[in-house]
Scaffold this motif. Structure first.
Motif, PDB file in Angstrom:
ATOM      1  N   MET A 160      29.555  12.878  25.889  1.00  0.00           N
ATOM      2  CA  MET A 160      29.180  13.786  24.817  1.00  0.00           C
ATOM      3  C   MET A 160      29.970  13.416  23.560  1.00  0.00           C
ATOM      4  O   MET A 160      31.182  13.277  23.613  1.00  0.00           O
ATOM      5  N   PRO A 161      29.295  13.286  22.431  1.00  0.00           N
ATOM      6  CA  PRO A 161      30.015  12.938  21.197  1.00  0.00           C
ATOM      7  C   PRO A 161      31.006  14.034  20.826  1.00  0.00           C
ATOM      8  O   PRO A 161      30.716  15.213  20.911  1.00  0.00           O
ATOM      9  N   GLU A 162      32.190  13.616  20.393  1.00  0.00           N
ATOM     10  CA  GLU A 162      33.232  14.587  20.077  1.00  0.00           C
ATOM     11  C   GLU A 162      32.929  15.401  18.835  1.00  0.00           C
ATOM     12  O   GLU A 162      33.525  16.432  18.619  1.00  0.00           O
ATOM     13  N   GLU A 163      31.975  14.953  17.985  1.00  0.00           N
ATOM     14  CA  GLU A 163      31.716  15.705  16.762  1.00  0.00           C
ATOM     15  C   GLU A 163      30.977  17.025  17.014  1.00  0.00           C
ATOM     16  O   GLU A 163      30.946  17.888  16.165  1.00  0.00           O
ATOM     17  N   LEU A 164      30.380  17.195  18.184  1.00  0.00           N
ATOM     18  CA  LEU A 164      29.731  18.463  18.497  1.00  0.00           C
ATOM     19  C   LEU A 164      30.801  19.504  18.803  1.00  0.00           C
ATOM     20  O   LEU A 164      31.745  19.230  19.547  1.00  0.00           O
ATOM     21  N   PRO A 165      30.665  20.710  18.236  1.00  0.00           N
ATOM     22  CA  PRO A 165      31.684  21.730  18.513  1.00  0.00           C
ATOM     23  C   PRO A 165      31.603  22.209  19.963  1.00  0.00           C
ATOM     24  O   PRO A 165      30.534  22.307  20.538  1.00  0.00           O
ATOM     25  N   ARG A 166      32.747  22.479  20.519  1.00  0.00           N
ATOM     26  CA  ARG A 166      32.825  23.044  21.863  1.00  0.00           C
ATOM     27  C   ARG A 166      33.114  24.537  21.719  1.00  0.00           C
ATOM     28  O   ARG A 166      33.708  24.967  20.729  1.00  0.00           O
ATOM     29  N   ARG A 167      32.686  25.291  22.724  1.00  0.00           N
ATOM     30  CA  ARG A 167      32.930  26.735  22.682  1.00  0.00           C
ATOM     31  C   ARG A 167      33.678  27.171  23.936  1.00  0.00           C
ATOM     32  O   ARG A 167      33.406  26.700  25.027  1.00  0.00           O
ATOM     33  N   ILE A 168      34.595  28.099  23.713  1.00  0.00           N
ATOM     34  CA  ILE A 168      35.327  28.756  24.791  1.00  0.00           C
ATOM     35  C   ILE A 168      34.984  30.231  24.706  1.00  0.00           C
ATOM     36  O   ILE A 168      35.180  30.855  23.660  1.00  0.00           O
ATOM     37  N   VAL A 169      34.449  30.770  25.786  1.00  0.00           N
ATOM     38  CA  VAL A 169      34.140  32.199  25.853  1.00  0.00           C
ATOM     39  C   VAL A 169      35.157  32.814  26.806  1.00  0.00           C
ATOM     40  O   VAL A 169      35.139  32.555  28.009  1.00  0.00           O
ATOM     41  N   LEU A 170      36.063  33.591  26.245  1.00  0.00           N
ATOM     42  CA  LEU A 170      37.093  34.247  27.044  1.00  0.00           C
ATOM     43  C   LEU A 170      36.634  35.662  27.377  1.00  0.00           C
ATOM     44  O   LEU A 170      36.302  36.435  26.470  1.00  0.00           O
ATOM     45  N   ILE A 171      36.613  35.974  28.642  1.00  0.00           N
ATOM     46  CA  ILE A 171      36.107  37.266  29.114  1.00  0.00           C
ATOM     47  C   ILE A 171      37.172  37.937  29.975  1.00  0.00           C
ATOM     48  O   ILE A 171      37.712  37.324  30.894  1.00  0.00           O
ATOM     49  N   ARG A 172      37.451  39.185  29.649  1.00  0.00           N
ATOM     50  CA  ARG A 172      38.294  39.985  30.540  1.00  0.00           C
ATOM     51  C   ARG A 172      37.372  40.704  31.516  1.00  0.00           C
ATOM     52  O   ARG A 172      36.308  41.201  31.128  1.00  0.00           O
ATOM     53  N   HIS A 173      37.756  40.744  32.776  1.00  0.00           N
ATOM     54  CA  HIS A 173      36.941  41.426  33.785  1.00  0.00           C
ATOM     55  C   HIS A 173      36.606  42.850  33.342  1.00  0.00           C
ATOM     56  O   HIS A 173      37.322  43.460  32.546  1.00  0.00           O
ATOM     57  N   ALA A 174      35.525  43.378  33.888  1.00  0.00           N
ATOM     58  CA  ALA A 174      35.123  44.752  33.592  1.00  0.00           C
ATOM     59  C   ALA A 174      36.086  45.738  34.273  1.00  0.00           C
ATOM     60  O   ALA A 174      36.914  45.365  35.108  1.00  0.00           O
ATOM     61  N   LYS A 175      35.966  47.006  33.913  1.00  0.00           N
ATOM     62  CA  LYS A 175      36.851  48.072  34.401  1.00  0.00           C
ATOM     63  C   LYS A 175      36.859  48.113  35.930  1.00  0.00           C
ATOM     64  O   LYS A 175      35.812  48.145  36.573  1.00  0.00           O
ATOM     65  N   ALA A 176      38.066  48.114  36.497  1.00  0.00           N
ATOM     66  CA  ALA A 176      38.229  48.112  37.948  1.00  0.00           C
ATOM     67  C   ALA A 176      38.847  49.420  38.422  1.00  0.00           C
ATOM     68  O   ALA A 176      39.508  50.130  37.671  1.00  0.00           O
ATOM     69  N   GLU A 177      38.620  49.710  39.701  1.00  0.00           N
ATOM     70  CA  GLU A 177      39.239  50.862  40.338  1.00  0.00           C
ATOM     71  C   GLU A 177      40.692  50.527  40.681  1.00  0.00           C
ATOM     72  O   GLU A 177      41.076  49.349  40.704  1.00  0.00           O
ATOM     73  N   HIS A 178      41.479  51.552  40.989  1.00  0.00           N
ATOM     74  CA  HIS A 178      42.887  51.382  41.373  1.00  0.00           C
ATOM     75  C   HIS A 178      43.169  52.077  42.701  1.00  0.00           C
ATOM     76  O   HIS A 178      44.050  52.941  42.781  1.00  0.00           O
ATOM     77  N   PRO A 179      42.452  51.731  43.776  1.00  0.00           N
ATOM     78  CA  PRO A 179      42.721  52.413  45.052  1.00  0.00           C
ATOM     79  C   PRO A 179      44.116  52.071  45.575  1.00  0.00           C
ATOM     80  O   PRO A 179      44.568  50.931  45.472  1.00  0.00           O
ATOM     81  N   ASP A 180      44.799  53.068  46.125  1.00  0.00           N
ATOM     82  CA  ASP A 180      46.169  52.895  46.610  1.00  0.00           C
ATOM     83  C   ASP A 180      46.270  51.933  47.778  1.00  0.00           C
ATOM     84  O   ASP A 180      47.268  51.242  47.937  1.00  0.00           O
ATOM     85  N   ASP A 181      45.257  51.900  48.616  1.00  0.00           N
ATOM     86  CA  ASP A 181      45.345  51.130  49.858  1.00  0.00           C
ATOM     87  C   ASP A 181      44.738  49.733  49.758  1.00  0.00           C
ATOM     88  O   ASP A 181      44.477  49.089  50.765  1.00  0.00           O
ATOM     89  N   VAL A 182      44.502  49.247  48.521  1.00  0.00           N
ATOM     90  CA  VAL A 182      43.858  47.947  48.332  1.00  0.00           C
ATOM     91  C   VAL A 182      44.786  47.036  47.540  1.00  0.00           C
ATOM     92  O   VAL A 182      45.336  47.431  46.513  1.00  0.00           O
ATOM     93  N   ASP A 183      44.960  45.807  48.018  1.00  0.00           N
ATOM     94  CA  ASP A 183      45.749  44.801  47.315  1.00  0.00           C
ATOM     95  C   ASP A 183      45.134  44.561  45.929  1.00  0.00           C
ATOM     96  O   ASP A 183      43.910  44.616  45.764  1.00  0.00           O
ATOM     97  N   ASP A 184      45.967  44.288  44.933  1.00  0.00           N
ATOM     98  CA  ASP A 184      45.494  44.102  43.558  1.00  0.00           C
ATOM     99  C   ASP A 184      44.369  43.074  43.463  1.00  0.00           C
ATOM    100  O   ASP A 184      43.398  43.272  42.740  1.00  0.00           O
ATOM    101  N   ARG A 185      44.466  41.977  44.189  1.00  0.00           N
ATOM    102  CA  ARG A 185      43.415  40.933  44.138  1.00  0.00           C
ATOM    103  C   ARG A 185      42.064  41.450  44.621  1.00  0.00           C
ATOM    104  O   ARG A 185      41.037  40.883  44.268  1.00  0.00           O
ATOM    105  N   GLU A 186      42.079  42.475  45.449  1.00  0.00           N
ATOM    106  CA  GLU A 186      40.837  42.975  46.057  1.00  0.00           C
ATOM    107  C   GLU A 186      40.308  44.250  45.401  1.00  0.00           C
ATOM    108  O   GLU A 186      39.399  44.884  45.931  1.00  0.00           O
TER     109      GLU A 186
END
Length: 173
Positions: A1-27
């Motif tokens: 790909m020619p370097e003169e074409l602009p590249r794009r980075i789309v940074l996304i934060r995950h959507a709102k998550a629950e905070h159940p006490d008995d669930v590991d943060d990753r899950e």
């Protein structure tokens, strides 16, 4: 790909998550609001003409669920890599992940977590069009938000100040 074409980075934060006490943060699953906001984010991306070639998605459950709800709204399905290193990644680790992207890829989405996603957007944005940088910094990069940055050159050249922040979107303005 020619370097003169602009590249794009789309940074996304995950959507709102629950905070159940008995669930590991990753899950932690998405909350009801998160399940509503993620497709809206997908529609915004599609309306802005953003369908990344590659999506790097944190392996955490809430980021995987967010991306699965975004993808059906896009014009095409990007190649998706669930990346363990995105979970809890700091600024240096996030920059390093971007420098590993193949130059065959023009547009990349990164679906991750705060504070890393916000720090990356802020660090890469050497310039901004209009007021997206001020809006991003005022809002603190809420859940289901997206920042779009453009830059010229190889992915190996990604570093602080290399990009231009061209858009910042949140589901709850």
């Amino acid at each position: 790909m020619p370097e003169e074409l602009p590249r794009r980075i789309v940074l996304i934060r995950h959507a709102k998550a629950e905070h159940p006490d008995d669930v590991d943060d990753r899950e932690r699953p998405l909350a009801g609001r998160g399940r509503k906001d993620a497709p809206v984010l997908g529609r915004w991306l599609a309306g802005a003409g953003l369908t990344p070639d590659l999506a790097l998605v944190s392996a955490a459950r809430r980021t995987r669920e967010t991306w699965r709800l975004v993808v059906p709204e896009l014009a095409a399905t990007p190649k998706t890599v669930y990346e363990e290193r995105l979970y809890g990644a700091g600024l240096g680790e996030l920059v390093a992940l971007l420098t590993e992207v193949s130059d065959e890829v023009q547009d990349v989405a990164v679906v991750g977590h705060n504070p890393g996603v916000h720090a990356l957007a802020d660090a890469l944005a050497g310039e901004a069009e209009g007021d997206p940088l001020a809006r991003m910094n005022r809002s603190g990069f809420p859940t289901a938000a997206a920042a779009v940055l453009t830059f010229q050159g190889s992915w190996k050249s990604v570093e602080h100040g290399v990009a231009r922040l061209v858009a910042f979107w949140t589901p709850h303005a």
